[in-house]
Write a protein that holds these residues in place. Structure first.
Motif, mmCIF file in Angstrom:
data_model
loop_
_atom_site.group_PDB
_atom_site.id
_atom_site.type_symbol
_atom_site.label_atom_id
_atom_site.label_comp_id
_atom_site.label_asym_id
_atom_site.label_seq_id
_atom_site.Cartn_x
_atom_site.Cartn_y
_atom_site.Cartn_z
ATOM 1 N N GLU A 1 22.452 72.157 -103.687
ATOM 2 C CA GLU A 1 22.295 71.592 -102.348
ATOM 3 C C GLU A 1 23.619 71.015 -101.846
ATOM 4 O O GLU A 1 23.965 71.181 -100.672
ATOM 5 C CB GLU A 1 21.215 70.511 -102.347
ATOM 6 N N MET A 2 24.357 70.358 -102.738
ATOM 7 C CA MET A 2 25.670 69.842 -102.348
ATOM 8 C C MET A 2 26.589 70.982 -101.944
ATOM 9 O O MET A 2 27.314 70.890 -100.950
ATOM 10 C CB MET A 2 26.312 69.050 -103.495
ATOM 11 N N GLY A 3 26.584 72.061 -102.707
ATOM 12 C CA GLY A 3 27.405 73.216 -102.376
ATOM 13 C C GLY A 3 27.096 73.743 -100.988
ATOM 14 O O GLY A 3 28.002 74.078 -100.217
ATOM 15 N N SER B 1 30.686 77.870 -105.141
ATOM 16 C CA SER B 1 30.918 77.600 -106.551
ATOM 17 C C SER B 1 30.343 76.251 -106.959
ATOM 18 O O SER B 1 30.729 75.207 -106.428
ATOM 19 C CB SER B 1 32.422 77.617 -106.834
ATOM 20 N N VAL B 2 29.418 76.269 -107.916
ATOM 21 C CA VAL B 2 28.875 75.030 -108.450
ATOM 22 C C VAL B 2 29.979 74.271 -109.189
ATOM 23 O O VAL B 2 29.969 73.037 -109.243
ATOM 24 C CB VAL B 2 27.667 75.320 -109.374
ATOM 25 N N ASN B 3 30.963 74.988 -109.705
ATOM 26 C CA ASN B 3 32.078 74.347 -110.395
ATOM 27 C C ASN B 3 32.864 73.448 -109.441
ATOM 28 O O ASN B 3 33.318 72.368 -109.838
ATOM 29 C CB ASN B 3 32.999 75.400 -111.024
ATOM 30 N N SER B 4 33.009 73.841 -108.193
ATOM 31 C CA SER B 4 33.692 72.998 -107.201
ATOM 32 C C SER B 4 32.922 71.694 -106.999
ATOM 33 O O SER B 4 33.515 70.621 -106.888
ATOM 34 C CB SER B 4 33.819 73.715 -105.867
ATOM 35 N N VAL B 5 31.608 71.796 -106.953
ATOM 36 C CA VAL B 5 30.768 70.606 -106.800
ATOM 37 C C VAL B 5 30.893 69.732 -108.046
ATOM 38 O O VAL B 5 31.014 68.515 -107.949
ATOM 39 C CB VAL B 5 29.295 70.999 -106.537
ATOM 40 N N ASN C 1 32.618 64.716 -110.585
ATOM 41 C CA ASN C 1 33.413 64.031 -111.608
ATOM 42 C C ASN C 1 34.429 63.079 -110.985
ATOM 43 O O ASN C 1 34.635 61.967 -111.484
ATOM 44 C CB ASN C 1 34.112 65.035 -112.523
ATOM 45 N N ARG C 2 35.066 63.495 -109.885
ATOM 46 C CA ARG C 2 36.010 62.611 -109.186
ATOM 47 C C ARG C 2 35.292 61.374 -108.650
ATOM 48 O O ARG C 2 35.792 60.257 -108.742
ATOM 49 C CB ARG C 2 36.707 63.337 -108.029
ATOM 50 N N MET C 3 34.099 61.578 -108.092
ATOM 51 C CA MET C 3 33.358 60.459 -107.511
ATOM 52 C C MET C 3 32.842 59.510 -108.599
ATOM 53 O O MET C 3 32.756 58.303 -108.380
ATOM 54 C CB MET C 3 32.199 60.962 -106.641
#
Length: 67
Positions: A25-27, A34-38, A43-45
């Motif tokens: 859903e975020m993607g 890419s789920v990897n981008s999410v 991880n940053r957040m």
């Protein structure tokens, strides 16, 4: 899309649904396939103190709620 705008989308989603969206859903919200981008964004957040994990789910922190 900048992280600040992504956080804004997440906050709107959370305020409406009272749960955090799934990675897919975020993607869709962020316009990425890419789920990897999410995953990297989440991880940053987490590192920056806006999100935390509770079991297998994401939860907002106090910093997230005061945005």
């Amino acid at each position: 899309m900048e992280d600040s705008l992504r956080l804004k989308f997440l906050k709107q989603y959370f305020e409406h649904n009272r749960v955090m969206p799934s990675y897919r859903e975020m993607g869709q919200m962020f316009g990425v396939k890419s789920v990897n981008s999410v995953y990297k964004f989440v991880n940053r957040m987490e590192r920056d103190g806006f999100l935390k994990r509770v079991g297998k789910r994401l939860a907002p922190t106090d910093d997230f709620l005061t945005l």
